[in-house]
Design a protein around this motif. Structure first.
Motif, PDB file in Angstrom:
ATOM      1  N   TYR A 172       0.821  -1.218   0.000  1.00  0.00           N
ATOM      2  CA  TYR A 172       0.000   0.000   0.000  1.00  0.00           C
ATOM      3  C   TYR A 172       0.850   1.260   0.000  1.00  0.00           C
ATOM      4  N   ARG A 173       2.126   1.089  -0.358  1.00  0.00           N
ATOM      5  CA  ARG A 173       3.004   2.217  -0.661  1.00  0.00           C
ATOM      6  C   ARG A 173       3.081   3.253   0.442  1.00  0.00           C
ATOM      7  N   PHE A 174       3.536   2.818   1.592  1.00  0.00           N
ATOM      8  CA  PHE A 174       3.752   3.742   2.708  1.00  0.00           C
ATOM      9  C   PHE A 174       4.904   4.673   2.321  1.00  0.00           C
ATOM     10  N   ALA A 175       4.686   5.972   2.495  1.00  0.00           N
ATOM     11  CA  ALA A 175       5.691   6.943   2.082  1.00  0.00           C
ATOM     12  C   ALA A 175       6.900   6.914   3.006  1.00  0.00           C
ATOM     13  N   ASP A 176       8.033   7.412   2.488  1.00  0.00           N
ATOM     14  CA  ASP A 176       9.258   7.480   3.291  1.00  0.00           C
ATOM     15  C   ASP A 176       9.402   8.828   3.960  1.00  0.00           C
ATOM     16  N   VAL A 177       8.854   9.851   3.320  1.00  0.00           N
ATOM     17  CA  VAL A 177       9.036  11.216   3.815  1.00  0.00           C
ATOM     18  C   VAL A 177       7.692  11.926   3.790  1.00  0.00           C
ATOM     19  N   PHE A 178       7.444  12.736   4.826  1.00  0.00           N
ATOM     20  CA  PHE A 178       6.204  13.491   4.913  1.00  0.00           C
ATOM     21  C   PHE A 178       6.541  14.948   5.194  1.00  0.00           C
ATOM     22  N   ALA A 179       5.722  15.849   4.649  1.00  0.00           N
ATOM     23  CA  ALA A 179       5.917  17.247   5.028  1.00  0.00           C
ATOM     24  C   ALA A 179       4.574  17.946   5.030  1.00  0.00           C
ATOM     25  N   GLU A 180       4.426  18.839   5.993  1.00  0.00           N
ATOM     26  CA  GLU A 180       3.213  19.640   6.013  1.00  0.00           C
ATOM     27  C   GLU A 180       3.590  21.078   5.704  1.00  0.00           C
ATOM     28  N   VAL A 181       2.646  21.780   5.114  1.00  0.00           N
ATOM     29  CA  VAL A 181       2.922  23.107   4.627  1.00  0.00           C
ATOM     30  C   VAL A 181       1.625  23.881   4.780  1.00  0.00           C
ATOM     31  N   GLU A 182       1.714  25.203   4.876  1.00  0.00           N
ATOM     32  CA  GLU A 182       0.470  25.945   5.053  1.00  0.00           C
ATOM     33  C   GLU A 182      -0.397  25.845   3.798  1.00  0.00           C
ATOM     34  N   ARG A 183       0.198  26.235   2.664  1.00  0.00           N
ATOM     35  CA  ARG A 183      -0.544  26.173   1.417  1.00  0.00           C
ATOM     36  C   ARG A 183       0.461  26.276   0.280  1.00  0.00           C
ATOM     37  N   ALA A 184       0.525  25.219  -0.511  1.00  0.00           N
ATOM     38  CA  ALA A 184       1.482  25.233  -1.623  1.00  0.00           C
ATOM     39  C   ALA A 184       0.714  24.965  -2.903  1.00  0.00           C
ATOM     40  N   PRO A 185       1.051  25.654  -3.977  1.00  0.00           N
ATOM     41  CA  PRO A 185       0.348  25.423  -5.238  1.00  0.00           C
ATOM     42  C   PRO A 185       0.663  24.038  -5.775  1.00  0.00           C
ATOM     43  N   GLU A 186      -0.299  23.437  -6.399  1.00  0.00           N
ATOM     44  CA  GLU A 186      -0.155  22.077  -6.911  1.00  0.00           C
ATOM     45  C   GLU A 186       1.066  21.944  -7.817  1.00  0.00           C
ATOM     46  N   ALA A 187       1.371  23.022  -8.550  1.00  0.00           N
ATOM     47  CA  ALA A 187       2.497  22.974  -9.489  1.00  0.00           C
ATOM     48  C   ALA A 187       3.809  22.636  -8.797  1.00  0.00           C
ATOM     49  N   ASP A 243      -4.776   9.978 -11.279  1.00  0.00           N
ATOM     50  CA  ASP A 243      -3.453  10.031 -11.906  1.00  0.00           C
ATOM     51  C   ASP A 243      -2.317  10.166 -10.898  1.00  0.00           C
ATOM     52  N   SER A 244      -2.642  10.096  -9.573  1.00  0.00           N
ATOM     53  CA  SER A 244      -1.590  10.327  -8.576  1.00  0.00           C
ATOM     54  C   SER A 244      -0.806   9.047  -8.299  1.00  0.00           C
ATOM     55  N   ALA A 245       0.283   9.203  -7.563  1.00  0.00           N
ATOM     56  CA  ALA A 245       1.104   8.048  -7.201  1.00  0.00           C
ATOM     57  C   ALA A 245       0.364   7.167  -6.186  1.00  0.00           C
ATOM     58  N   ASN A 246      -0.665   7.753  -5.550  1.00  0.00           N
ATOM     59  CA  ASN A 246      -1.491   7.019  -4.589  1.00  0.00           C
ATOM     60  C   ASN A 246      -0.657   6.333  -3.511  1.00  0.00           C
ATOM     61  N   LEU A 247       0.201   7.146  -2.876  1.00  0.00           N
ATOM     62  CA  LEU A 247       0.965   6.630  -1.737  1.00  0.00           C
ATOM     63  C   LEU A 247       0.024   6.521  -0.541  1.00  0.00           C
ATOM     64  N   ASN A 248       0.430   5.753   0.472  1.00  0.00           N
ATOM     65  CA  ASN A 248      -0.394   5.558   1.669  1.00  0.00           C
ATOM     66  C   ASN A 248      -1.826   5.183   1.272  1.00  0.00           C
ATOM     67  N   ALA A 249      -1.918   4.225   0.356  1.00  0.00           N
ATOM     68  CA  ALA A 249      -3.223   3.883  -0.211  1.00  0.00           C
ATOM     69  C   ALA A 249      -4.126   3.275   0.839  1.00  0.00           C
ATOM     70  N   VAL A 250      -5.434   3.412   0.577  1.00  0.00           N
ATOM     71  CA  VAL A 250      -6.408   2.893   1.538  1.00  0.00           C
ATOM     72  C   VAL A 250      -6.662   1.415   1.245  1.00  0.00           C
ATOM     73  N   TYR A 251      -6.570   0.623   2.297  1.00  0.00           N
ATOM     74  CA  TYR A 251      -6.980  -0.772   2.199  1.00  0.00           C
ATOM     75  C   TYR A 251      -8.440  -0.827   2.618  1.00  0.00           C
ATOM     76  N   LEU A 252      -9.279  -1.337   1.740  1.00  0.00           N
ATOM     77  CA  LEU A 252     -10.711  -1.359   2.052  1.00  0.00           C
ATOM     78  C   LEU A 252     -11.095  -2.688   2.667  1.00  0.00           C
ATOM     79  N   ARG A 253     -11.686  -2.596   3.860  1.00  0.00           N
ATOM     80  CA  ARG A 253     -12.213  -3.802   4.481  1.00  0.00           C
ATOM     81  C   ARG A 253     -13.600  -4.095   3.948  1.00  0.00           C
TER      82      ARG A 253
END
Ligand SMILES: Nc1ncnc2c1ncn2[C@@H]1O[C@H](COP(=O)(O)OP(=O)(O)OP(=O)(O)O)[C@@H](O)[C@H]1O
Ligand SMILES: [Mg+2]
Lengths: 784, 235
Positions: free
Chosen positions: A52-67, A111-121
């Protein structure tokens, strides 16, 4: 021929050897339980993370443009990038009046990399265009019996919207499903809600933007380099500092749990196997002593030393084999039960509980090695006997006789003297029995130690450190006006702001990422306490650190601590360490508000508030808070305490039951085999006493008295050993997440002591039947 | 004559070991009187020990009656027999049966502690000539000395009867004489009814009365008009 003798000896000693094997089995069971659970959890976690592609790095930001995602993808070492929108909020469920915190996470776009994907029960992901559809975390859904199709209201950034539950599941990012500010998972009052990105972006005004990014690294990439590069990219957009997996909350908790399990797997089995080796030594030692003549005869007939030693080792191997068999079976049963408990706290989609062949090998090897170690001394002494010497009866040690003769006569009745002398006559065996009994007591103490320690943690954290009734988070940091407004609500007695600044705290080369809490003078609702539990104020010129943090980075009072805020807008500042605070949960820094404003040249806004509330008005206050658009999450402290206790209760009960029964098995095993050995040695004396007119009870008293005396003497040693184990465990469990205090109440001592004594007594009385059946006439016919 | 201390009539004892039945006693009738010194002779396996054990309350007969004064020993329960042994009987056995972890003094004290009207431990040891050795453990005493400690232990509670099963069986002649002398002295000084089993016909000369057993029955009885003293025995 020796084969047949082995069979007969096994049969004759079956109960004693069984008792030894059971103690060994408990050790093996412990090992298998802890290690199988550990391996299974670890493997299940790795598999989930991978698939389910657990990410290696995480970052939070106030607001960043998608670009910006494109730029991030170009950072050297980055494999995949996934931008998200996160929002803290509340949930409302029909028929459940308590506040529920929600962490809303945007679902990956097609179209995203879909990291930390949801496993559906259960259910499915929302289809494109289903804007009011949500996937809820399985822990929460289970706690409230929510199904696909259930309705839930989410309050995000002050907007109240109804959602239909479309799916129920979990993700590698939320294996521990808990609120970032909580110290313990609370499935009833915390939910992760995966929402369509458009919905969430609209609710949080982040259309075409993101406030969180997850990244996977290319194999061999430097995490530190990526973190630094990412921080540079995000700085302008209000980046709060990128983190690696090891700081990711859910991952941290699970790793910590696995580390503790590992500690347990290393500590307890050793104790049990050592005790079982002790007892085996006693039982076989006695067997060899009683077979001196046989051994001599065998050797006289030409059986070699090795054949004899191998014979007694065979007994040990049979015992070890039995221990392995019962131990592995028991360990698997208990391990499966443990895995069930873990499933409640760690929502891995599957836990493939299994026994690896290497663990099976280790378990068998360890139990056989323990048994052989226990048999070593008796086997060697048997093999070394010279035939002529062996055929003579074992002479009482002349040294003992000399020493005992010189001893002053105590004013004791002969019965008590009889008991004491028997103990003295076999000092090694008495000492081993004593140690064995003490370890039983210590293990029983361990079963209740957790409970005591957690009660103390609750008291320290939830009564002495935190003293508010309600905690409120703000949607976004706010100025003073909100506090004043809250103060005016009827029923609110006191309001104190919560101001935290994520920062790296470092001293020399050591650093730690945490939060700096800014405290006003005289803050009452969240206090800082020293190691004696006395309030200690955040000093005007300097910083307070949690004692664990100070130790971790090796700082002493007087050392200059560097505080480097993660928001990158504020330059780092050095402050002297003035003191340390003692608190069971977390590791952080405390700075006085005035000091903070002065040295950082800025004021922090309020991230939330702590409220003291008139208990009778609490419902009204909660309703009023619900209507404030700037209120994100609400916490009731009373519920937090109750939840913490409820959550731990089941686990603690299980551990207590397991440890207590293990302790009882040890005690019974030790007492039973010691008693059998004593009985077989003393049966002649006891029968002689019966002939002289001693009643059955009087004779039983001699036997039981010896056991009870040993058990009594073992109690203080058991307490000491229990404290030793507690120290070992608390040291092993120590982490920045929480510290388990070394604290054992009087009742636990009393319980452990009483259970051990009761076992000794019960076992002694169980042997009474054998005392009653002593053959008086037979002992007259034979010389000893 | 007065009423007997022991009265046994038609005692039988059958041991059953699996299929095999062994008749150890086949109808023994006997009376023992207060103050008597009786020696019981007989071939090995003739039932001597069986009889002594029944008289001493260590075993019960298969049929027949046995009385100690007004105590019914046949059909008595474990509790009554223990009480009977404790109050009335002193035993001396071939293998002494001392407690190895207790000194001579303590071995005797073991019994005086549970007796109603015991003699001082030192006096009991003195009467067998062992007052000097009271702090020695059995392992530090010779066989004869150990047997004398056993006698001291048996008499210390002032028993009414003294039952001795081959008390000299494991001893050489000279040592045996000292042990017998001790028994004789007890019988004389305290008037203790004494029954001694032996294979040594010579010892029979000490007795007031000699009983002979064969094949589970008493087959002969002789009375010594003149008793020898232990010192006169030669064997
Ligand atoms: N527990 C028992 N089970 C079976 N038979 C027994 C038992 N005890 C004694 N006997 C048998 O009873 C008979 C009488 O035994 P007892 O011991 O009374 O003989 P004894 O006259 O004392 O012989 P010794 O002079 O050799 O001591 C013997 O044949 C013996 O084998
Ligand atoms: Mg006999």
């Amino acid at each position: 021929m020796l084969g047949r003798k082995l069979g007969r000896d096994l049969w004759r000693l079956r109960l004693s050897l069984f008792a030894v094997a059971m103690v060994g089995a408990v050790g093996v069971a412990n090992l298998v339980m802890a290690r199988a659970t550990l391996e299974s959890l670890r493997e299940s976690r790795e598999e989930f993370y991978g698939r389910y592609r657990f990410a290696d790095v995480f970052a939070e930001v106030e607001r960043a443009p998608e670009a910006l995602a494109r730029r991030i993808a170009h950072i050297d070492g980055v494999a995949a990038v996934d931008t998200r929108v996160l929002a803290a909020g509340r949930a409302e469920l029909a028929g459940f009046g308590e506040p529920i915190r929600v962490m809303a996470v945007s679902l990956g776009e097609p179209d995203s990399a879909n990291l930390n994907a949801v496993y559906l029960r259960e259910g499915r992901l929302p289809a494109p265009g289903e804007r009011r559809a949500a996937v809820l975390s399985d822990g929460f859904a289970q706690a409230h019996h929510l199904r696909v199709g259930s309705e839930v209201t989410l309050v995000l950034h002050g907007r109240r919207q109804r959602f239909t539950v479309m799916g129920i599941g979990t993700s590698p990012e939320h294996v521990a499903q808990m609120d970032p500010s909580a110290v313990f998972p609370d499935a009833r009052r915390f939910a992760v809600a995966w929402l369509p990105r458009e919905t969430l972006a609209a609710a949080t005004d982040l259309d075409g933007a993101f406030n969180s990014v997850a990244i996977t690294l290319q194999p061999g990439a430097s995490e530190a380099a990526v973190l630094a590069a990412l921080d540079r990219v995000l700085r302008r957009y209000g980046g709060r500092g990128a983190i690696g997996r090891e700081y990711q909350r859910s991952h941290r908790y699970l790793s910590e749990e696995l580390r503790q399990l590992d500690t347990m797997a290393r500590t307890f089995p050793v104790v049990f196997l050592a005790v079982s080796a002790f007892i085996l030594q006693v039982v076989l030692g006695r067997l060899v002593a009683s077979q001196r003549e046989q051994i001599g005869t065998l050797k006289a007939f030409g059986y070699g030393t090795w054949r004899i030693a191998a014979h007694y080792t065979g007994l040990a191997l049979a015992t070890g084999g039995m221990a392995a068999l019962f131990g592995v079976a028991g360990g698997m049963l208990l391990g499966a039960r443990m895995a069930d408990l873990y499933r409640e706290f760690y929502r891995l989609p599957w836990i493939d509980f299994h026994l690896s062949s290497s663990l099976l090998g280790i378990a068998v090897l360890v139990s056989l090695a323990g048994a052989v170690a226990g048999a070593a001394l008796p086997a060697i002494s048997a093999a070394r006997l010279a035939p002529a010497e062996a055929m003579r009866a074992e002479a009482p040690s002349s040294r003992w006789v000399r020493r005992a003769g010189r001893r002053k006569r105590l004013p004791l009745g002969q019965s008590h003297r009889f008991i004491l002398r028997n103990l003295q006559r076999r000092p090694i065996r008495s000492a081993l029995t004593w140690l064995g009994l003490a370890s039983g007591t210590a293990i029983i103490m361990m079963g209740r130690f957790q409970n005591d320690a957690i009660e103390l943690m609750i008291d320290q954290q939830f009564r002495r450190t935190e003293r508010h009734d309600i905690a409120v988070d703000a949607v976004q940091a706010r100025g003073r006006a909100a506090q004043r407004e809250l103060e005016r609500l009827t029923g609110v007695l006191q309001v104190e702001p919560v101001r935290v600044l994520p920062a790296k705290v470092s001293f020399r080369a050591a650093d730690y990422r945490t939060a700096v809490r800014v405290l006003d003078d005289g803050a009452q609702l969240r206090r800082t306490l020293d190691s004696d539990g006395r309030p200690i104020a955040a000093p005007l010129r300097g910083v307070l650190l949690t004692d664990y943090l100070a130790r971790m980075i090796g700082a002493q009072p007087g050392d200059e601590i560097l505080i480097d805020p993660l928001d990158a807008r504020t330059p780092p500042v050095g402050l002297p360490l003035v003191g340390t605070t003692s608190e069971p949960f977390g590791a952080q820094a405390y700075v006085n508000a005035e000091t903070f404003d002065a040295v950082f040249e800025r004021s922090l806004q309020d991230a939330g508030w702590l409220l003291a509330v008139d208990r009778r008005r609490q419902p009204a206050v909660l309703r009023a808070l619900d209507r404030r658009p700037y209120v994100a999450g609400i916490d009731q402290r009373g519920l937090a305490i109750r939840n913490f206790k409820d959550g731990m209760a089941n686990t603690i009960l299980t551990f207590t039951l397991i440890a207590t029964s293990f302790g009882i098995v040890i005690t019974l095993g030790v007492v039973y085999s010691a008693a059998r050995v004593s009985l077989s040695e003393q049966s002649r004396d006891l029968a002689s006493l019966r002939i002289l007119g001693f009643t059955r009870s009087e004779v039983s008293y001699l036997l039981v008295g010896e056991l009870v005396l040993l058990a009594l003497a073992a109690v203080p040693l058991g307490f000491a050993a229990g404290h030793g184990l507690a120290a070992l465990l608390t040291a092993g469990f120590d982490s920045d997440l929480f510290r388990i205090p070394h604290y054992i109440i009087l009742r636990t001592h009393a319980f452990a002591g009483a259970v051990s004594l009761a076992c000794a007594l019960a076992c002694g009385l169980g042997l009474r039947r054998r005392v009653d059946r002593l053959d008086l006439v037979a002992v007259l016919k034979a010389r000893e | 004559m007065t009423t007997p201390t022991f009265h046994a009539s038609d005692l039988t004892k059958t041991y059953r070991a699996g299929e095999v039945e062994v008749q150890a006693l086949r109808g023994v009738t006997l009376d023992l009187y207060a103050g008597e010194f009786v020696v019981l002779l007989g071939a090995s396996g003739s039932g001597k020990s069986t009889l002594l054990n029944i008289l001493g309350g260590l075993d019960v007969p298969t049929s027949g009656e046995v009385w100690y004064r007004d105590h019914r020993l046949h059909g008595a329960g474990e509790r009554e027999l223990t009480q009977y042994r404790r109050e009335h009987v002193g035993f001396v056995f071939q293998f002494y049966n001392l407690i190895p972890s207790l000194t001579a003094h303590e071995n005797v004290a073991l019994v005086t502690e549970i007796a109603d009207d015991p003699m001082p431990v030192a006096a009991a040891l003195a009467s067998v000539g062992l007052e000097e050795r009271c702090d020695h453990f059995p392992a530090q005493l010779s066989g004869g000395e150990q047997q004398r400690v056993a006698i001291a232990r048996a008499i210390a509670k002032r028993p009414d009867v003294l039952l001795c099963d081959e008390p000299t069986g494991a001893l050489d002649a000279a040592t045996g004489v000292r042990v017998l002398a001790a028994l004789e002295k007890v019988n004389r000084d305290y008037g203790t009814t004494t029954l001694v089993i032996t294979h040594n016909a010579d010892i029979a000369r000490l007795a007031h009365r000699v009983l002979r057993m064969a094949d589970g029955r008493i087959v002969g009885e002789t009375r010594n008009e003149v008793r020898a003293t232990a010192a006169e025995l030669s064997w």
